[in-house]
Design a protein around this motif. Structure first.
Motif, PDB file in Angstrom:
ATOM      1  N   GLY A   1      44.198  27.143   0.350  1.00 23.47           N
ATOM      2  CA  GLY A   1      43.458  26.086  -0.149  1.00 23.47           C
ATOM      3  C   GLY A   1      42.920  26.569  -1.689  1.00 23.47           C
ATOM      4  O   GLY A   1      43.270  25.559  -2.315  1.00 23.47           O
ATOM      5  N   ARG A   2      42.501  27.743  -1.876  1.00 28.19           N
ATOM      6  CA  ARG A   2      42.014  28.109  -3.355  1.00 28.19           C
ATOM      7  C   ARG A   2      43.427  27.887  -4.359  1.00 28.19           C
ATOM      8  O   ARG A   2      43.103  27.385  -5.578  1.00 28.19           O
ATOM      9  CB  ARG A   2      41.721  29.688  -3.292  1.00 28.19           C
ATOM     10  N   ILE A   3      44.646  28.288  -4.049  1.00 29.51           N
ATOM     11  CA  ILE A   3      45.545  28.365  -4.830  1.00 29.51           C
ATOM     12  C   ILE A   3      46.103  26.989  -5.092  1.00 29.51           C
ATOM     13  O   ILE A   3      46.181  26.542  -6.335  1.00 29.51           O
ATOM     14  CB  ILE A   3      46.800  29.243  -4.391  1.00 29.51           C
ATOM     15  N   ASN A   4      46.368  26.096  -4.043  1.00 29.54           N
ATOM     16  CA  ASN A   4      46.637  24.677  -4.362  1.00 29.54           C
ATOM     17  C   ASN A   4      45.359  24.067  -5.111  1.00 29.54           C
ATOM     18  O   ASN A   4      45.840  23.141  -5.950  1.00 29.54           O
ATOM     19  CB  ASN A   4      46.592  24.012  -2.944  1.00 29.54           C
ATOM     20  N   GLY A   5      44.000  24.214  -4.892  1.00 29.60           N
ATOM     21  CA  GLY A   5      42.853  23.766  -5.768  1.00 29.60           C
ATOM     22  C   GLY A   5      42.956  24.145  -7.077  1.00 29.60           C
ATOM     23  O   GLY A   5      42.815  23.246  -7.925  1.00 29.60           O
ATOM     24  N   ASP A   6      43.693  25.538  -7.456  1.00 35.29           N
ATOM     25  CA  ASP A   6      43.349  25.758  -8.811  1.00 35.29           C
ATOM     26  C   ASP A   6      44.546  25.413  -9.611  1.00 35.29           C
ATOM     27  O   ASP A   6      44.480  24.925 -10.859  1.00 35.29           O
ATOM     28  CB  ASP A   6      43.531  27.580  -8.950  1.00 35.29           C
ATOM     29  N   TYR A   7      45.808  25.647  -9.133  1.00 33.84           N
ATOM     30  CA  TYR A   7      47.146  25.092  -9.650  1.00 33.84           C
ATOM     31  C   TYR A   7      47.781  23.709  -9.311  1.00 33.84           C
ATOM     32  O   TYR A   7      48.521  23.396 -10.248  1.00 33.84           O
ATOM     33  CB  TYR A   7      48.013  26.197  -9.426  1.00 33.84           C
ATOM     34  N   GLY A   8      47.400  23.148  -8.013  1.00 38.08           N
ATOM     35  CA  GLY A   8      47.944  22.024  -7.762  1.00 38.08           C
ATOM     36  C   GLY A   8      47.796  20.644  -8.788  1.00 38.08           C
ATOM     37  O   GLY A   8      46.984  20.792  -9.530  1.00 38.08           O
ATOM     38  N   ASP A   9      48.510  19.895  -8.438  1.00 35.52           N
ATOM     39  CA  ASP A   9      48.343  18.444  -9.392  1.00 35.52           C
ATOM     40  C   ASP A   9      48.386  17.203  -8.451  1.00 35.52           C
ATOM     41  O   ASP A   9      48.848  17.264  -7.254  1.00 35.52           O
ATOM     42  CB  ASP A   9      49.196  18.513 -10.581  1.00 35.52           C
ATOM     43  N   LEU A  10      48.326  16.190  -9.124  1.00 38.26           N
ATOM     44  CA  LEU A  10      48.429  14.892  -8.270  1.00 38.26           C
ATOM     45  C   LEU A  10      49.833  14.725  -7.428  1.00 38.26           C
ATOM     46  O   LEU A  10      49.858  14.290  -6.254  1.00 38.26           O
ATOM     47  CB  LEU A  10      48.097  13.731  -9.012  1.00 38.26           C
ATOM     48  N   ASP A  11      50.896  15.270  -8.028  1.00 40.08           N
ATOM     49  CA  ASP A  11      52.156  15.038  -7.446  1.00 40.08           C
ATOM     50  C   ASP A  11      52.844  16.361  -7.170  1.00 40.08           C
ATOM     51  O   ASP A  11      54.065  16.608  -7.254  1.00 40.08           O
ATOM     52  CB  ASP A  11      53.125  14.425  -8.531  1.00 40.08           C
TER      53      ASP A  11
END
Ligand code: GDG
Length: 465
Positions: A326-336
């Motif tokens: 959750g943290r990694i996706n929150g920190d680095y993820g984007d809309l796509d």
């Protein structure tokens, strides 16, 4: 003294906690043992998988797929003391260097001894002196000694699937001598790696006064046994074929739809603290942190079917992975873009093979592992014309055989990150060269080689010494 005949002409009796009964196609070990058991009219002795409230240790004789089974029930208290207790809360953590997780409780040892005794009794009742008894894994260190103490003469072998730790670590088990002496009472002991053999021989020499009397032979008192280095393999050919089966291609197509033109990095592990999953996730976070150019162009998918989820540590691991992803996706993820996908469920063997084949990088980074079959499966599944790259922990037994992988320290986040980058940038010619060496290796030392290499130790070992 029992007269030795070639192992192939003797009846094989396999002993393990779980058997293949009820799921005959369940993987490499089952296939390797079932073939020989069927050919020699052999028997597989194991736990029935049933737990009863009341003490009830019945043995059921049955048959499936040409193999005979003797299946033993367990009571709830046996299961808790033997399986959840001594096997999984003492031996598993200590053998994987996790003393901090070990729970030393004398009730656990009593249950472990009693279940080993129960299995020894079943062996004594169901087998003949000419049979070869092959015991699998850390659940049953004591059986050979118990058979001897009961005056039951059998030729016995033992294979340890998990690591044998440094003597300093093994000695922390309050009953380590009982276990060590138990192991040395077998006629053949098989270990996964040279490192395990070194640890084991140092332990038995320092602690039990063992004397080396031949290349693979050790004597303690009047008993001599063979120690055989015997790294387990997979059915490489059949696994390669699985990777182009319909089920494999369907699974790969489904995932490819989600990936688009991104490279896939894959991890596949039972959810276990020995597999180094939090450290791997942190390594991927470091990759995203250090190399922003990769954002949006790769995707890491971790498949982690829950295992032994009743034990506290596994529940904690699950929570830790949920939080980290959750943290990694929150920190680095984007809309796509979702950088890490973590799936806490299992897939069919063929589907897994298809996913391995799709992946440009196989990330296999356990903190300690007897062998690690995922590393071998990943190689078996690759397309020879466009193979992916294996990143492998130096602490997996497999690293001692698979030297053409990118070998890293799984505790070193930068090393994990940098090796993934190296793998992604590796030219096709180098990928092909490394893959060819690795593939030839897993075909040469496959699961059949492993079985024969172990069993042939009986041919040269004089029995009953
Ligand atoms: C012990 C030792 C040693 C995983 N997810 C799924 C699935 N798997 C299969 C893999 C592989 C097996 O489970 C795991 O084998 P490993 O060797 O990686 O690890 P352990 O289970 O810890 O095994 C180990 C091994 O014994 C053999 O001696 O190598 O060191 O710890 O085959 O493919 N299989 C399916 N669905 C999944 O989701 N069908």
């Amino acid at each position: 003294m029992i007269k030795t005949r070639p192992h192939s002409s003797r009846r094989l009796v396999a002993v393990s906690n779980r058997t293949s009964f009820g799921s005959p196609s369940a993987g490499g070990l089952a296939v390797a043992l079932s073939d020989t058991l069927a050919e020699t009219g052999g028997l597989w002795i194991g736990w029935s998988g049933k737990i009863f409230d009341m003490p009830r240790r019945r043995v059921h004789l049955t048959e499936e797929g040409g193999v005979s089974f003797a299946l033993i029930d367990m009571s709830k208290s046996d299961y808790e003391g033997f399986y959840l207790g001594y096997a999984n809360s003492v031996l598993w953590p200590v053998m994987h260097n996790r003393l901090d997780l070990a729970v030393f409780d004398s009730d656990y040892l009593a249950a472990y001894t009693a279940i080993n005794q129960q299995f020894a009794r079943a062996i004594s009742d169901q087998t003949a002196p000419s049979d070869l008894i092959w015991v699998q894994d850390y659940h049953f260190f004591l059986i050979a000694k118990q058979l001897k103490d009961a005056g039951c003469h059998r030729q016995t072998g033992f294979f340890l699937h998990i690591p044998f730790p440094a003597p300093e670590v093994f000695r922390s088990i309050p009953d380590h001598r009982l276990l060590g002496e138990g192991l040395c009472a077998y006629d053949v002991v098989g270990l996964q790696s040279p490192h395990d053999c070194k640890n084991f021989t140092r332990y038995i020499q320092e602690e039990l006064g063992a004397e080396q009397v031949g290349e693979e032979r050790y004597r303690i008192g009047d008993h001599t046994f063979t120690l055989r280095l015997c790294p387990i393999g997979i059915d490489a050919e059949s696994f390669s074929q699985s990777a182009t089966s319909d089920a494999a291609e369907n699974a790969a197509r489904k995932l490819a739809k989600f990936l688009g033109d991104r490279h896939l990095i894959i991890g596949v592990d039972r959810m276990d603290y020995s597999k180094g999953l939090p450290q791997r996730f942190e390594g991927m976070a470091t990759l995203f942190d250090k190399y922003p150019v990769l954002h949006g162009s790769i995707s890491f998918t971790q498949i982690a079917p829950p295992s032994r989820s009743v034990v506290e540590e596994y529940a904690q691991l699950r929570q830790q992975l949920d939080e980290l992803s959750g943290r990694i996706n929150g920190d680095y993820g984007d809309l796509d873009w979702i950088p890490i996908r973590y799936l806490a469920r299992g897939y069919e063997r063929d589907e897994l093979a298809g996913l391995y084949r799709l992946a440009r990088v196989g990330l296999v980074t356990p903190l300690q592992d007897g062998m690690n079959l995922v590393a071998k499966e990943y190689i078996a599944a690759q397309d020879p014309d466009d193979p992916g790259v294996l990143v492998l922990s130096q602490f997996a037994g497999a690293a001692e055989q698979m030297k053409e992988a990118l070998i890293i320290n799984p505790h070193d986040r930068d090393a994990v990150a940098d090796s993934v980058l190296t793998a992604l940038n590796m030219p096709l010619e180098e990928r092909k060269r490394r893959w060819r060496v690795l593939y030839d290796g897993i075909c040469r030392q496959d699961i059949t080689w492993w079985r024969e290499h172990f069993l042939s130790a009986f041919d040269s070992a004089p029995a009953g010494t």
